[in-house]
Design a protein around this motif. Structure first.
Motif, mmCIF file in Angstrom:
data_model
loop_
_atom_site.group_PDB
_atom_site.id
_atom_site.type_symbol
_atom_site.label_atom_id
_atom_site.label_comp_id
_atom_site.label_asym_id
_atom_site.label_seq_id
_atom_site.Cartn_x
_atom_site.Cartn_y
_atom_site.Cartn_z
ATOM 1 N N ALA A 1 0.793 -1.233 0.000
ATOM 2 C CA ALA A 1 0.000 0.000 0.000
ATOM 3 C C ALA A 1 0.826 1.283 0.000
ATOM 4 N N ALA A 2 2.102 1.226 -0.381
ATOM 5 C CA ALA A 2 2.886 2.464 -0.450
ATOM 6 C C ALA A 2 2.304 3.429 -1.473
ATOM 7 N N ALA A 3 1.844 2.905 -2.614
ATOM 8 C CA ALA A 3 1.377 3.785 -3.689
ATOM 9 C C ALA A 3 0.158 4.596 -3.279
ATOM 10 N N ALA B 1 0.771 12.273 -6.487
ATOM 11 C CA ALA B 1 -0.496 12.321 -5.764
ATOM 12 C C ALA B 1 -1.586 11.598 -6.541
ATOM 13 N N ILE B 2 -2.404 10.845 -5.821
ATOM 14 C CA ILE B 2 -3.605 10.260 -6.413
ATOM 15 C C ILE B 2 -4.795 10.661 -5.539
ATOM 16 N N PRO B 3 -5.976 10.820 -6.119
ATOM 17 C CA PRO B 3 -7.146 11.225 -5.329
ATOM 18 C C PRO B 3 -7.553 10.149 -4.323
ATOM 19 N N ARG C 1 -9.328 4.552 -2.754
ATOM 20 C CA ARG C 1 -10.422 3.707 -2.259
ATOM 21 C C ARG C 1 -10.828 2.675 -3.309
ATOM 22 N N SER C 2 -10.860 3.094 -4.570
ATOM 23 C CA SER C 2 -11.278 2.173 -5.634
ATOM 24 C C SER C 2 -10.350 0.980 -5.743
ATOM 25 N N GLY D 1 -1.023 0.489 -7.086
ATOM 26 C CA GLY D 1 -1.492 1.847 -6.955
ATOM 27 C C GLY D 1 -2.706 2.195 -7.789
ATOM 28 N N SER D 2 -3.192 1.240 -8.578
ATOM 29 C CA SER D 2 -4.358 1.511 -9.423
ATOM 30 C C SER D 2 -5.077 0.207 -9.715
#
Length: 333
Positions: free
Chosen positions: A12-14, A21-23, A28-29, A294-295
């Motif tokens: 979960a580092a990303a 930065a990510i929203p 959450r997604s 991260g995605s």
């Protein structure tokens, strides 16, 4: 304690805004997608976004996992000091985080106790399943390593063993990037797990010499982080452009080895990333593999790669060409 990690875990580092930065909604997604895909092990740390990763993971799992079925690990060894004057829009210590803190190494008894309590609150959990010591070793500390080890052994480990004995932490261990410190700690402390990043991969099998046999002897399980060795085993080298290995530019010898691996992968119709994810799991000491995710796209890629069939002959060619250690266990068909 017995923990059922599953073959693939979530690094979960990303979602702590590593490098960019990510929203909140994207973070959450991807956690929700991982949960829906059956992942049940999630690893984070206070250092990841200076508490942001823990906050986001805790908030998501509070809704997704109200019964607390997920296995959560976090880390101690870096306290979060207020930094009210920092530019929150600039990368610092690798993260672009809205949290006004900086992380500072501290392995003392009091720092571990405070770190545990703060993490528990950010994660919204009554207890923490696994607490790792973050980045102890000469790789991180250089000449200060001996002093840091004394601080850990005289203070931090006393706190960890007390937390484990009280049942508020299920298991304790190390979260590190190097082998020697693992063997040093195993000689001095009773730990349950080692999160070993990047040191038992398609490119590196040095732990076969002594660390993995020692873990087998002591019943210490390995959680394998960094299976792509900073990205080179995910993207390969055939496309050209910059490639990274072990947190820096890849040296020519590594580029050549990966290029040869890619050629063999092409011959067998195997994705290099699939071989990288599946290889470590063949060793009986390795409990799970946790790439950084991260995605949703990265998650789906990891799921696809983990499920890709790899014929036994592929592994044999890697051994015949001395690209992996002949002693290394390899996945069954």
């Amino acid at each position: 304690m017995t923990l059922n990690f599953g073959r693939l875990g979530f690094g979960a580092a990303a979602i702590g805004n590593l490098y960019r930065a990510i929203p909140d909604s994207d973070a959450r997604s991807v956690v929700a997608a991982a949960w829906d895909a059956g992942l049940r092990y999630f690893d984070t740390a206070p250092h990841y976004g200076f508490g942001l990763s823990e906050k986001r993971l805790g908030a998501a799992l509070a809704d997704l996992d109200p019964r607390g079925e997920a296995i959560l690990s976090t880390k101690i060894g870096r306290r979060l000091d207020p930094a009210p004057d920092v530019d929150l829009w600039q990368q610092r210590q690798g993260f672009v985080s809205p949290e006004p803190y900086e992380s500072v190494f501290d392995y003392s008894y009091d720092a571990v106790m405070r770190s545990y309590e703060a993490s528990r609150q950010r994660l919204q959990r009554d207890r923490i399943d696994i607490l790792y010591v973050h980045d102890i070793g000469r790789f991180a500390h250089g000449d200060a390593h001996d002093a840091r080890m004394r601080e850990l052994m005289e203070g931090g480990f006393r706190a960890l063993t007390e937390l484990r004995a009280a049942g508020v932490v299920g298991a304790i261990g190390l979260g590190v990037n190097e082998i020697a410190v693992c063997e040093d700690v195993l000689a001095q402390a009773n730990i349950d797990l080692i999160l070993l990043a990047g040191r038992y991969t398609l490119l590196e099998q040095a732990p076969l010499d002594s660390l993995l046999p020692l873990c087998m002897q002591k019943g210490v399980r390995i959680v394998l982080g960094g299976p792509y060795n900073s990205g080179i085993l995910a993207q390969g080298v055939r496309h050209g452009g910059a490639v990274h290995y072990d947190y820096g530019p890849a040296p020519a010898e590594i580029v050549a080895r990966v290029g040869r691996m890619e050629h063999i992968c092409a011959d067998f119709g195997v994705a290099l990333g699939a071989a990288a994810l599946q290889f470590p799991l063949a060793h009986p000491a390795v409990a799970t593999v946790i790439p950084g995710i991260g995605s949703v796209r990265h998650l789906q890629s990891a799921l696809d790669l983990m499920g890709q069939p790899i014929p036994p002959a592929f592994w044999q060619v890697l051994k015949d060409e001395a690209l992996i250690d002949a002693r290394a266990p390899v996945p069954a068909a």
